[in-house]
Enzyme design. Sequence first.
Site, PDB file in Angstrom:
ATOM      1  N   LYS A  77      12.084  -0.803  50.652  1.00  0.00           N
ATOM      2  CA  LYS A  77      13.077  -1.327  49.710  1.00  0.00           C
ATOM      3  C   LYS A  77      14.338  -1.654  50.504  1.00  0.00           C
ATOM      4  CE  LYS A  77      12.417   2.521  47.481  1.00  0.00           C
ATOM      5  NZ  LYS A  77      12.193   2.000  46.137  1.00  0.00           N
ATOM      6  N   ARG A  78      15.255  -2.437  49.925  1.00  0.00           N
ATOM      7  CA  ARG A  78      16.515  -2.692  50.594  1.00  0.00           C
ATOM      8  C   ARG A  78      17.137  -1.357  51.030  1.00  0.00           C
ATOM      9  NH1 ARG A  78      20.203  -4.234  46.915  1.00  0.00           N
ATOM     10  NH2 ARG A  78      18.710  -3.622  45.316  1.00  0.00           N
ATOM     11  N   LYS A  85       4.342  -1.732  42.005  1.00  0.00           N
ATOM     12  CA  LYS A  85       3.364  -2.292  42.955  1.00  0.00           C
ATOM     13  C   LYS A  85       2.545  -1.166  43.589  1.00  0.00           C
ATOM     14  CE  LYS A  85       6.940  -5.602  44.250  1.00  0.00           C
ATOM     15  NZ  LYS A  85       7.966  -5.877  45.312  1.00  0.00           N
ATOM     16  N   THR A 107      10.802  -2.075  41.276  1.00  0.00           N
ATOM     17  CA  THR A 107       9.514  -2.735  41.042  1.00  0.00           C
ATOM     18  C   THR A 107       8.502  -2.339  42.111  1.00  0.00           C
ATOM     19  OG1 THR A 107      10.318  -4.699  42.207  1.00  0.00           O
ATOM     20  CG2 THR A 107      10.390  -4.737  39.785  1.00  0.00           C
ATOM     21  N   HIS A 110      21.151  -6.511  36.119  1.00  0.00           N
ATOM     22  CA  HIS A 110      20.148  -5.893  37.005  1.00  0.00           C
ATOM     23  C   HIS A 110      20.672  -4.677  37.749  1.00  0.00           C
ATOM     24  CE1 HIS A 110      16.735  -8.741  36.856  1.00  0.00           C
ATOM     25  NE2 HIS A 110      17.666  -9.636  36.559  1.00  0.00           N
ATOM     26  N   LYS A 163      19.648   4.385  47.208  1.00  0.00           N
ATOM     27  CA  LYS A 163      18.190   4.519  47.257  1.00  0.00           C
ATOM     28  C   LYS A 163      17.757   5.742  48.087  1.00  0.00           C
ATOM     29  CE  LYS A 163      17.294  -0.445  46.555  1.00  0.00           C
ATOM     30  NZ  LYS A 163      16.245  -0.529  45.513  1.00  0.00           N
TER      31      LYS A 163
HETATM   32  C1  LIG Z   1       9.205  -5.445  45.343  1.00  0.00           C
HETATM   33  C2  LIG Z   1      10.084  -5.724  46.480  1.00  0.00           C
HETATM   34  C3  LIG Z   1      11.387  -5.240  46.499  1.00  0.00           C
HETATM   35  C4  LIG Z   1      11.953  -4.348  45.408  1.00  0.00           C
HETATM   36  O1  LIG Z   1      11.718  -3.018  45.819  1.00  0.00           O
HETATM   37  P1  LIG Z   1      12.402  -1.773  45.058  1.00  0.00           P
HETATM   38  O2  LIG Z   1      11.820  -0.565  45.716  1.00  0.00           O
HETATM   39  O3  LIG Z   1      11.990  -1.870  43.627  1.00  0.00           O
HETATM   40  O4  LIG Z   1      13.857  -1.912  45.267  1.00  0.00           O
HETATM   41  C5  LIG Z   1      12.201  -5.521  47.578  1.00  0.00           C
HETATM   42  N1  LIG Z   1      11.739  -6.269  48.610  1.00  0.00           N
HETATM   43  C6  LIG Z   1      10.478  -6.740  48.645  1.00  0.00           C
HETATM   44  C7  LIG Z   1      10.031  -7.527  49.823  1.00  0.00           C
HETATM   45  C8  LIG Z   1       9.605  -6.495  47.590  1.00  0.00           C
HETATM   46  O5  LIG Z   1       8.355  -6.978  47.625  1.00  0.00           O
END
Ligand SMILES: *Cc1c(COP(=O)(O)O)cnc(C)c1O
Length: 587
Positions: free
Chosen positions: A316-317, A427, A423, A130, A322
């Site tokens: 995101k984290r 969304k 991801t 990953h 990032k």
């Molecule tokens: C989808 C999701 C992530 C992943 O986010 P990325 O921008 O793809 O790193 C992280 N935390 C939460 C709460 C999410 O719903």
Amino acid sequence: MIGYRNGVVNTLRLWQAEVPTTSMMTGTQREEITDITRGLYPDDSTEEGRRLRLRQEYFLVSAGIQSIVRNYRRTHVDLFDFAKHVAIHINDTHPAVAVAELMRILLDDAHMSWQQAWSITVQTLSYTNHTLLQEALEKWSIPLFASLLPRIYQIIQEIDRRFREKYVPLRGEAFVNRIAPLGDGQVRMAYLAVLGSHAINGVAKLHTTLLESSVLRDWYQLFPERFSNQTNGITPRRWIQTADQPLSDLLDQTIGDAWRTNPLALRSLHQYQDDDAFLTALNQTKHANKQHLAAMIQHSLGLVVDPNAIFDVQIKRLHAYKRQLLNVLGLIDRYQRLKAGEDLGVKRVHIFGAKAAPGYYYAKEIIKLINALADQINHDPSINQQLQIAFLPNYGVSMAEQIIPAADVSEQISLAGMEASGTSNMKLMAAGAVTLATLDGANIEIRDAVGPDAIVTFGLTADEVAAHQRQQDYDARALAASDPVLTRVLSALVDGSIPGIESVGRDIYDSLIRYNDDYFVLADFHAYQAAQKRIDLLYQEPLNWARMALASIAESGRFSADFTVQGYGNQIWSVAPTHPLVKDDDV
Ligand SMILES: *Cc1c(COP(=O)(O)O)cnc(C)c1O
């Protein structure tokens, strides 16, 4: 786990470490045990933390495999056909010890020969990588590992010995030393997972290509037939149907409700791309969701935001790769321009949600910077609320369900070559946000899906980044010194103009200038600001903007996780669906 209108219920089993009520243990001894499952991802910045984390990983893996074997034995007399009926997936590197644990059970409990046990293990196991980040490919020091898990370590030594015995004559010592499970005084879990699995995959096309050409290049040479790509997906049940009911209702009224069971049916939205009534209704839906989020922001932060502003979202984290910092430097520039009296044409609200790992000091400094900048900008009457920042604390899935339907812009600005897939990008596109992206991870597949006119891309490509790293020709200090805009923006970190960030501002400044900006934030700065300017202009044409949103929603169906799971079933686990979704070629 209840399926959606498919007559299927699956089991998700959760484990907890408990002390028997009859035990005579002391309080401290009990805590040693209950600590194992007290929290996911214990802080691994100390030796004690790493020990706890390894205990947790082994506990969860062992409980899971023992449970699978126990269940299997209820209907089978022996384990010789185990791999025909069972697939065990090593989902990321954390459970890679499964290779040795399954071997232990087959050798010590089922009394199989090594060859028999190894063949069943490899046929049963598969591994998904990953991340390309070197620090996330777990490695354990041999003293820690061997003292905590002596029998498991013994088995890994034998796996390693047999690997060397077979491949040193074929590939040479240097090649085998690079990738053997034991090396540099460490147990290298990702390599153990690859060696013990019949299938290995990445989670976006670019990511899989980079795995094959860099991080796992030697393994790809050895076992090319084991590698495949399975691009990540998201569930439209949660992210559209549950989280975004206003959009769901509009979709039902416009194209019927077939999209609820077949997300590819969203493609029929394309026929409305010149239907002004539909485009207006789509904008009204977004506006209603923004009003809802505005109320949440006011409740949570006491900040009043205007739903007519662009809602620019980065959730995101918190991680340097990032590049939340790129967004922040863009905001400092924008703030300075507004202070100088420039008319930027649009109001913006930049919304952040992010947690930092407990031991990740730099990530916490970025959070501090965002909050300090928010404090200053949100309380500066001279810019007339043309720009606002909302950092929402305690980001998690439930909060994401409130933010995503209200997003106009989806910030996916990682350094190219670093984000395995992403991801939240999927969304947010399903919610009709316009994607602002580098060519990284699944962003590339999103661009290919929506077409270049319905996405805003910018920045260095993964190849360009790799070339700079190879040639070592990137000089962030020289770049900043020769650029008056960057000089002005970076000064704000260290000249006291943002109150309350003295040491944080200096540390971040140093990461960019003294330590040469590992994530090419300054290199991409102007391209990013130019992309944001394109967004500003596009947003001022509401029907054109809605057309981009429509393209995003219409092409989001291919990113349904159902297709991803079908790919794993067909190509990795050898399980056929009772009701196939669509042919792979159609997506
Ligand atoms: C989808 C999701 C992530 C992943 O986010 P990325 O921008 O793809 O790193 C992280 N935390 C939460 C709460 C999410 O719903």
